[in-house]
Scaffold this motif. Sequence first.
Motif, PDB file in Angstrom:
ATOM      1  N   LEU A   9       0.827  -1.196   0.000  1.00  0.00           N
ATOM      2  CA  LEU A   9       0.000   0.000   0.000  1.00  0.00           C
ATOM      3  C   LEU A   9       0.862   1.247   0.000  1.00  0.00           C
ATOM      4  N   LYS A  10       0.394   2.273  -0.686  1.00  0.00           N
ATOM      5  CA  LYS A  10       0.977   3.611  -0.523  1.00  0.00           C
ATOM      6  C   LYS A  10       0.386   4.176   0.758  1.00  0.00           C
ATOM      7  N   PHE A  82      -6.453  -3.329 -12.323  1.00  0.00           N
ATOM      8  CA  PHE A  82      -5.256  -2.561 -12.681  1.00  0.00           C
ATOM      9  C   PHE A  82      -4.993  -2.692 -14.177  1.00  0.00           C
ATOM     10  N   TYR A 114      -7.444  -0.900  -4.957  1.00  0.00           N
ATOM     11  CA  TYR A 114      -7.553  -0.106  -6.179  1.00  0.00           C
ATOM     12  C   TYR A 114      -7.541   1.386  -5.862  1.00  0.00           C
ATOM     13  N   ASN A 116      -6.407   2.893  -3.247  1.00  0.00           N
ATOM     14  CA  ASN A 116      -5.121   3.285  -2.684  1.00  0.00           C
ATOM     15  C   ASN A 116      -4.095   3.558  -3.777  1.00  0.00           C
ATOM     16  N   ARG A 117      -4.092   2.748  -4.801  1.00  0.00           N
ATOM     17  CA  ARG A 117      -3.091   2.866  -5.863  1.00  0.00           C
ATOM     18  C   ARG A 117      -3.486   3.844  -6.972  1.00  0.00           C
ATOM     19  N   HIS A 118      -4.779   4.127  -7.090  1.00  0.00           N
ATOM     20  CA  HIS A 118      -5.242   5.046  -8.125  1.00  0.00           C
ATOM     21  C   HIS A 118      -5.623   6.415  -7.577  1.00  0.00           C
ATOM     22  N   GLY A 122      -1.988   8.348  -2.645  1.00  0.00           N
ATOM     23  CA  GLY A 122      -2.155   7.200  -1.772  1.00  0.00           C
ATOM     24  C   GLY A 122      -2.799   7.527  -0.442  1.00  0.00           C
ATOM     25  N   TYR A 139      -2.583   9.071 -12.379  1.00  0.00           N
ATOM     26  CA  TYR A 139      -1.279   8.454 -12.641  1.00  0.00           C
ATOM     27  C   TYR A 139      -1.285   7.790 -14.015  1.00  0.00           C
ATOM     28  N   PRO A 142      -0.796   3.067 -12.813  1.00  0.00           N
ATOM     29  CA  PRO A 142      -0.657   2.633 -11.413  1.00  0.00           C
ATOM     30  C   PRO A 142      -0.039   1.245 -11.303  1.00  0.00           C
ATOM     31  N   TYR A 143       0.876   1.124 -10.378  1.00  0.00           N
ATOM     32  CA  TYR A 143       1.644  -0.111 -10.179  1.00  0.00           C
ATOM     33  C   TYR A 143       0.807  -1.167  -9.464  1.00  0.00           C
ATOM     34  N   PRO A 145       1.084  -4.206  -7.146  1.00  0.00           N
ATOM     35  CA  PRO A 145       2.153  -4.692  -6.269  1.00  0.00           C
ATOM     36  C   PRO A 145       2.088  -6.196  -5.991  1.00  0.00           C
TER      37      PRO A 145
END
Length: 281
Positions: A9-10, A82, A114, A116-118, A122, A139, A142-143, A145
């Motif tokens: 998580l970010k 993602f 989703y 959290n990453r988008h 974060g 972004y 988005p990565y 993980p």
Amino acid sequence: MKTKQRAFLKWAGGKYTLVEPIRNLLPGGDKLIEPFVGAGSVFLNTDYEKYLLNDINADLIHLYKIIKRRPKTFIEDARKLFVPATNQAHVYYGIRADFNLSRDPYERSLYFLYLNRHGYNGLCRYNSSGFFNVPFGKYRAPYFPQQELEFFAEKAKRATFTCEPFQHSFRRARRGHVIYCDPPYLPLSPTANFTSYAGNGFGLDEQAILAQKAIDASAKRGIPVLISNHDTVFARELYQSANLTPLQVHRFISQNGSTRNKVGELLAYFAPQVPGLKVGK
């Protein structure tokens, strides 16, 4: 542990950059207890036999429990969110709305990752009605993980996850356990506001209660406690009976995220009042 492991998580205020000084101050023990686990960087980069990981954010803890229990299924399902088609503002806001209406823990966990990453920077923020309200992050790609999720799932076999007030985590501690606290930080200035996290306030009264819990655990029960916080006058007053380690940490401090300056960080170690515990893990 030779290399550092990143959280999947970010997380605003995550402890990835502070892993080494925190790890150097944590003593050995049978179990590490984290009343404010957040993204889990300390958990991921220490090597205790057992962990008790707590957070007041129910979405976070449900996510961790699901990844521990069903890692392969979760990773396969999460990957579907993602893709380029989901990295658009209207899709993001649709999923955010679905997340806020959903009562299914598994669905909310997929959406939480989703979002959290988008989402913007974060962030994890809820409004007064308990609705997640972080805007779209814009972004490029988005990565996803996967490696970080797999590492977390494997290590989570050693962990018990709870969602309760931090005071309860202290009550669960026994001799031979170690407590690390990463609470919502004190404001850097008297006029700064606390951010809304999981819809629960954590003000100056809670900061004082936490400090007293650390004092009591170390002095009366022989349980070592390490707390991280901003290095402020009030923090030094709260932690005056602890061994203090001041640090300078790079952090985004402006709202638009464009200014990255060093801010004062404080690690307060409340040593147990019993002999034989060596610092360093």
